[in-house]
Design an enzyme around this catalytic site. Structure first.
Site: not given
Ligand code: IVH
Length: 677
Positions: A86, A117, A119, A121, A229, A322, A416, A419, A434, A440
């Site tokens: 991620s 690039e 991101k 969704d 990507y 973000k 708490c 409990c 707690c 608990c």
């Molecule tokens: S690169 C090692 N590029 O974001 C990096 N991810 O939090 C791997 N995503 O699971 C991801 N657009 O589903 C990359 N231009 C982009 C992206 C992208 C959307 C998502 C992807 C990944 C998540 C990472």
């Protein structure tokens, strides 16, 4: 159809493939159609007819595969050869400046270029091509193991079933995001309304829901799209087109192999250029045909990416910037306190239902007393609520001009709510906890839910409500008691039929065969998440070894910091926990020994193994992990390249195919023998 070979159906089919692929690529990838739809449909029908007359000429990369096929019972899981990571998140300009200077330090102040690039969704996907043919598509899952959605992915028009050109690697894993364009999403929801079926909250849910359909014909009717990507596994690049050495060049190669890549990719030479890019995309966000929740910056040069490396589950060479979360207002009806697994008391706002960030929200976290005071939030206020992506909704501030005289300030309880033990704030922590510990019921319930959860012991059928009932009626006090449950006790629970009780007993039994990493994670030690549990397991190999380390020793494990080290040390030092551990182990919980992966200890090196049928003594995922640890590659489908098929109970078509291809077949017992050697 070629006029030169009118009577050779093989050649006719090949020509139709080429023409249909060419036009689909123009339409779906390049967004520049050449042929009217009716002409395309005519060619398509011609192909369908020929394939009907000559079923032996049907291939997996035929455009006719895109209409969907047989209905599956479930998805099989697939271990990612290279984990799907991620991204770390950034929310402010300062975060980006820091990211930039961190990279600069990691690269010893050498020059570097970033690629920006959007991101997207949607949801991450991994596509595996062998000899150019799409052989497997897997979801990200937990990053280590995903689900096999190959059938469904074949229906997505912008994903090539066969790579274009002649210069692609022998094995190529392409990674990207599957998403549903805004227009297609609106049309789909309209169709759902017309049919009287449920609508989707947002395009991401619609894309995810579509990809998880067991009937690929339904998926074929859903407007899914994909941008690539990156890449994963690559084996034997073509001599005439060696793999590019930068991210931007790799994206270009992916484009030549037939994939759609975001048209918004841009080079940025410094952090200011990144911020400019961010602003420019943000201002065009609404007008883009698909939803995005930010932008991503990546170091371009692959060697520099390697130099920067990874931390835990995210690369250091990339970051997601973000967009600010969407905000709405709604009345705060009440504040209640939730008790977490570790006793932390969290005030939760009960809100009048409101649609924000793509979902309906009725609860939002208020974090702790200090936050409530700082924001001056009172029961009865109209408050601003914020939600971004899959982040927990949050109360931002009250609208003071709308405050009523009847609004009431809130004070966290001193005890708490469950409990009634004293709630304390220790070590300057923001949250009070707690002090009831496992006395608990709330903490006990949460500990048991965590223990049974999918990424922990994975006890199928033990839902949250059932855990609550079992604790409330005194059948379980600790996680170890789960293994003493009887069907008689279970059927006494609400809505528990004999059959479900038996199934649950079986899944509890099945969960006993686990991995050390899962077990450690399941114990719920504070600050020991999945990654830390795995690091501990790989480093020390045995539970005994981990139990006998003190906080200082534990710091030698990569991924273990001082707080986690202290928590692990105190966890194992407590006699109560020792008792629970002894009970767990004597109930038969076990895991395979962890083997050092030195080259001469990889007995399955070179084997390409397919697992099929039901395994009775080990979880399929665990079997896969073990096989990979022993050097094997584990694939989801049987082909000429498969060297071994492991057939469990009720193995079906894969077993038949293996027999046809004369591939060596062993059963589960023989597989277990590999693990013992
Ligand atoms: S690169 C090692 N590029 O974001 C990096 N991810 O939090 C791997 N995503 O699971 C991801 N657009 O589903 C990359 N231009 C982009 C992206 C992208 C959307 C998502 C992807 C990944 C998540 C990472």
């Amino acid at each position: 159809m070629s006029d030169k070979e009118p009577h050779d159906p093989y050649k006719q089919i090949q020509t139709l493939h080429k023409r249909l692929n060419y036009h689909a690529h123009r339409y779906y990838v390049l967004d520049d159609p050449e042929l009217p739809d009716s002409e395309y449909d005519k060619l398509f029908r011609e192909l369908e007819l020929l394939e009907k007359q000559h079923p032996e000429l049907m291939t997996l990369d035929s455009p006719s595969q895109r209409v969907g096929g047989k209905i599956l019972d479930s998805f099989t899981s697939i271990a990612h050869q290279i984990p799907m990571l991620s991204l770390s998140n950034a929310f402010s300009d300062d975060d980006i400046k820091e990211f930039y200077s961190r990279i600069s330090d990691l690269l010893n102040h050498k020059e570097f270029v970033l690629i920006a690039e959007p991101k997207l969704d949607g949801l991450a996907i991994s596509l595996r091509y062998e000899q150019g043919l799409l052989v497997q598509a897997a979801t990200r899952g937990d990053g280590t193991t995903g689900e096999d959605v190959t059938q469904n992915v074949r229906t997505i028009q912008s994903i090539p079933l066969h790579l274009s050109g002649d210069y692609y690697p022998k094995v190529l894993e392409v990674r990207g995001e599957i998403f549903m364009p805004k227009k297609g999403f609106a049309q789909l929801n309209q169709r759902q309304i017309d049919k009287g079926e449920k609508t989707f909250a947002n395009p991401r849910n619609a894309a995810a829901g579509s990809l998880r359909q067991l009937d690929s014909k339904i998926v074929a009717s859903r407007p899914l799209d994909m941008f690539c990507y990156g890449i994963g596994v690559v084996d034997q690049a073509h001599k005439k087109m060696p793999l590019a050495q930068s991210h931007s060049e790799i994206l270009k190669q992916l484009h030549t192999w037939g994939f759609a890549v975001s048209p918004e990719v841009k080079k940025c030479d410094n952090w200011q250029a990144c911020l400019n890019y961010y602003q420019s995309i943000l201002s065009r966000r609404e007008a883009l045909p698909y939803e995005i929740d930010g932008v991503v910056y990546k170091v371009d040069d692959i060697a520099q990416q390697q130099q920067a490396g990874f931390i835990s589950r995210a690369p250091r060479w990339a970051i997601a910037h973000k967009f600010p979360a969407e905000e709405v207002t709604t009345p705060l009806l009440d504040i209640e306190v939730q008790v977490g697994r570790t006793g932390a008391l969290t005030p939760v706002a009960r809100l009048q239902a409101v649609f924000v960030g793509g979902v309906t929200v009725t609860n939002a976290t208020l974090h702790n007393q200090t936050e409530i005071d700082r924001k001056d939030i009172r029961i009865g206020d109209t408050v601003v609520v914020r939600r971004a992506g899959d982040v927990i909704p949050e109360v931002v501030r009250p609208i003071l001009s709308q405050r009523l005289d009847s609004s009431q300030a809130y004070v966290m309880p001193t005890h708490c709510p469950i409990c009634h033990s004293l709630a304390e704030r220790v070590n300057n922590e923001a949250k009070s906890r707690c002090t009831g510990g496992l006395f608990c019921p709330a903490q006990r319930k949460e500990a048991i839910k965590h223990f049974a959860s999918r990424k922990a012991m994975d006890i199928d059928g033990l839902g949250d409500k059932l855990v609550e009932q079992l604790v409330d009626c005194g059948f379980i006090e600790t996680i170890a008691d789960l293994f003493q449950l009887t069907s008689i006790q279970l059927v006494a629970m609400e809505r528990m039929a004999d059959k479900s009780a038996d199934n649950l007993i079986q899944s509890i039994e099945k969960s006993k065969s686990t991995t050390l990493a899962r077990f450690l994670y399941a114990l719920g030690i504070r600050e020991v998440g999945e990654a830390t549990a795995l690091a501990l397991a790989n480093f020390y190999k045995t539970l005994e070894c981990i139990q006998h380390k003190n906080a200082e020793d534990l710091l030698e494990v990569p991924d273990v910091g001082p707080v986690a080290a202290h928590n692990i040390d105190t966890f194992f030092a407590q006699s109560h926990n020792q008792q629970v551990l002894n009970n767990l182990l004597s109930s038969g919980i076990h895991w395979p020994e962890i083997i050092n992966k030195t080259l001469d200890e990889l007995p399955l090196e070179g084997e390409i193994i397919v697992l099929t049928g039901t395994l009775l003594h080990i979880k399929r995922n665990d079997a896969k992990t073990r096989l990979i640890e022993l050097g094997a590659k584990v694939s989801g489908s049987v082909s000429k390249k498969t060297t071994l098929v492991i057939a469990g109970d009720k193995a079906g078509s894969k077993l038949i195919k293996a027999q046809e291809l004369n591939i060596k077949i062993v059963d589960e017992t023989e597989m277990m023998a590999f693990f013992e050697t």
